[in-house]
Design an enzyme around this catalytic site. Sequence first.
Site, PDB file in Angstrom:
ATOM      1  N   CYS A   1      -0.419 -13.711   7.709  1.00 56.49           N
ATOM      2  CA  CYS A   1       0.072 -14.780   8.646  1.00 56.49           C
ATOM      3  C   CYS A   1      -1.327 -15.499   9.317  1.00 56.49           C
ATOM      4  O   CYS A   1      -1.973 -16.116   8.849  1.00 56.49           O
ATOM      5  CB  CYS A   1       1.135 -14.191   9.604  1.00 56.49           C
TER       6      CYS A   1
ATOM      7  N   HIS B   1       5.022 -11.438   6.697  1.00 55.99           N
ATOM      8  CA  HIS B   1       4.421 -10.143   7.078  1.00 55.99           C
ATOM      9  C   HIS B   1       4.959  -9.043   6.362  1.00 55.99           C
ATOM     10  O   HIS B   1       6.122  -8.469   6.464  1.00 55.99           O
ATOM     11  CB  HIS B   1       4.942  -9.998   8.478  1.00 55.99           C
TER      12      HIS B   1
ATOM     13  N   GLU C   1       4.290  -5.793   6.391  1.00 60.60           N
ATOM     14  CA  GLU C   1       4.263  -4.501   7.184  1.00 60.60           C
ATOM     15  C   GLU C   1       5.206  -4.637   8.048  1.00 60.60           C
ATOM     16  O   GLU C   1       5.591  -3.460   8.830  1.00 60.60           O
ATOM     17  CB  GLU C   1       3.018  -4.758   8.412  1.00 60.60           C
TER      18      GLU C   1
END
Length: 251
Positions: free
Chosen positions: A79, A203, A205
């Site tokens: 990002c 994202h 994660e």
Amino acid sequence: MALVGVLALQGSYNEHIAVLRRLGVKGAEIKKPEQLDTVASLIIPGGESTTMAKLAEYHNMFPALREFVKMGKPVWGTCAGLIFLANRATGQKIGGQELVGGLDCMVHRNFFGSQIQSFETELSVPELASKEGGPELCRGVFIRAPAILEVGPEVEVLADYPVPANTWKNSNPGVEGLEDNSGSEKKVIVAVRQGNLLATAFHPELTADTRWHSYFLRMTTETEGASSSIVAVGADLNSNQQTKIDLPVFL
């Protein structure tokens, strides 16, 4: 065991460190230029790119980050981290922001719109699946996300996302290349690799799928020449954990 650095000025660095821990690898918070000397690779997390850039400038991080990239050490930007790595960026706030560069692409800083236009979707990722196993789809979490509009000849596209042509024009007036689109939809690029650089507009994660982190760890071991230099004993990078975990959503 070499450490994986995670730029910890602002953004979702704790979430990246948590995923690395699940894979048996220690992530080190990087807040000062000299700390880059202690790590073999670096993750630049998502966050507010202008704020991250101001903090990086304040801590004199940019020269060290550029040197880290030039040395050929693996760097992954998610990002806002993608924006950092891009050679060119559009859609920036007045005055722009400083970039690390190295990735031959043009990125639109806030292509998908405001915070309330954030979304999740399934992305086709055949290259990721071929290297890390699992399904050829992954969950993409897009939070005020950028998009890559152009890439150079050495950039490998790992994932893209279809966007209606009218939506492009209405949401991003004046963006180069959109006016000539003759079809009903066009794809924007949301994941790429160029040599030692990996970038995702979304994202990973914030999902239970650890394959993007495993893919990045393999990039590091390729550079180091031996997996023991980064992976702790007992860590299995082939595992594609699908167990639901409660990760905080970074806004």
